[in-house]
Motif scaffolding. Sequence first.
Motif, mmCIF file in Angstrom:
data_model
loop_
_atom_site.group_PDB
_atom_site.id
_atom_site.type_symbol
_atom_site.label_atom_id
_atom_site.label_comp_id
_atom_site.label_asym_id
_atom_site.label_seq_id
_atom_site.Cartn_x
_atom_site.Cartn_y
_atom_site.Cartn_z
ATOM 1 N N LEU A 119 12.816 2.922 3.998
ATOM 2 C CA LEU A 119 13.697 3.604 3.054
ATOM 3 C C LEU A 119 13.087 4.870 2.460
ATOM 4 O O LEU A 119 13.793 5.843 2.207
ATOM 5 N N ALA A 120 11.792 4.821 2.217
ATOM 6 C CA ALA A 120 11.090 5.938 1.586
ATOM 7 C C ALA A 120 11.744 6.362 0.268
ATOM 8 O O ALA A 120 11.868 7.543 -0.032
ATOM 9 N N SER A 121 12.148 5.377 -0.515
ATOM 10 C CA SER A 121 12.719 5.668 -1.825
ATOM 11 C C SER A 121 11.602 5.975 -2.819
ATOM 12 O O SER A 121 10.418 5.789 -2.526
ATOM 13 N N GLU A 122 11.988 6.422 -3.981
ATOM 14 C CA GLU A 122 11.023 6.786 -5.013
ATOM 15 C C GLU A 122 10.096 5.619 -5.370
ATOM 16 O O GLU A 122 8.924 5.809 -5.657
ATOM 17 N N PHE B 211 0.828 -1.197 0.000
ATOM 18 C CA PHE B 211 0.000 0.000 0.000
ATOM 19 C C PHE B 211 0.865 1.250 0.000
ATOM 20 O O PHE B 211 1.804 1.355 0.789
ATOM 21 N N LYS B 212 0.530 2.199 -0.866
ATOM 22 C CA LYS B 212 1.100 3.548 -0.837
ATOM 23 C C LYS B 212 -0.018 4.432 -0.285
ATOM 24 O O LYS B 212 -1.117 4.476 -0.841
ATOM 25 N N LEU B 213 0.260 5.097 0.824
ATOM 26 C CA LEU B 213 -0.757 5.889 1.493
ATOM 27 C C LEU B 213 -0.810 7.313 0.955
ATOM 28 O O LEU B 213 0.212 7.867 0.540
ATOM 29 N N LYS B 214 -2.000 7.912 1.003
ATOM 30 C CA LYS B 214 -2.166 9.311 0.612
ATOM 31 C C LYS B 214 -1.470 10.220 1.621
ATOM 32 O O LYS B 214 -0.930 11.251 1.255
ATOM 33 N N ASN B 215 -1.534 9.828 2.888
ATOM 34 C CA ASN B 215 -1.032 10.654 3.978
ATOM 35 C C ASN B 215 -0.261 9.766 4.957
ATOM 36 O O ASN B 215 -0.826 8.806 5.484
ATOM 37 N N GLN B 216 0.986 10.094 5.220
ATOM 38 C CA GLN B 216 1.813 9.270 6.118
ATOM 39 C C GLN B 216 1.258 9.216 7.542
ATOM 40 O O GLN B 216 1.523 8.277 8.284
ATOM 41 N N ALA B 217 0.459 10.190 7.913
ATOM 42 C CA ALA B 217 -0.155 10.197 9.246
ATOM 43 C C ALA B 217 -1.139 9.035 9.413
ATOM 44 O O ALA B 217 -1.507 8.697 10.543
ATOM 45 N N ASP B 218 -1.544 8.401 8.311
ATOM 46 C CA ASP B 218 -2.477 7.277 8.367
ATOM 47 C C ASP B 218 -1.795 5.927 8.597
ATOM 48 O O ASP B 218 -2.470 4.893 8.658
ATOM 49 N N ARG B 219 -0.475 5.909 8.712
ATOM 50 C CA ARG B 219 0.232 4.640 8.936
ATOM 51 C C ARG B 219 -0.298 3.878 10.153
ATOM 52 O O ARG B 219 -0.604 2.683 10.040
#
Length: 93
Positions: free
Chosen positions: A43-46, A8-16
């Motif tokens: 990693l938060a890579s591209e 999953f790629k989230l819209k908002n990192q606060a939703d982790r």
Amino acid sequence: MVKHIVLFKLKNQADRPKALEALNSMKGKIEGLIDLETGEDFLASERSYDIALICTLKDRDALDFYQAHSVHQPVKKIMHAIRESSIAVDYEY
């Protein structure tokens, strides 16, 4: 045995935390779901996705049962609302 893997790629990192809580809430509640593991990307890579869901299920019938189960449906709804995108792979081993 079947592996069901969803990234999953989230819209908002606060939703982790919300995503992890929802996904982990299914543990031990669905017949045929042998194991459920979640992980967060660090990693938060591209090309990274934010969250991984890795499920081990008894067989293909168990995967079908899981997909339609009343415990899975509200989690799916939450994840659809907070994800930007997702990818999945299912395989037998």
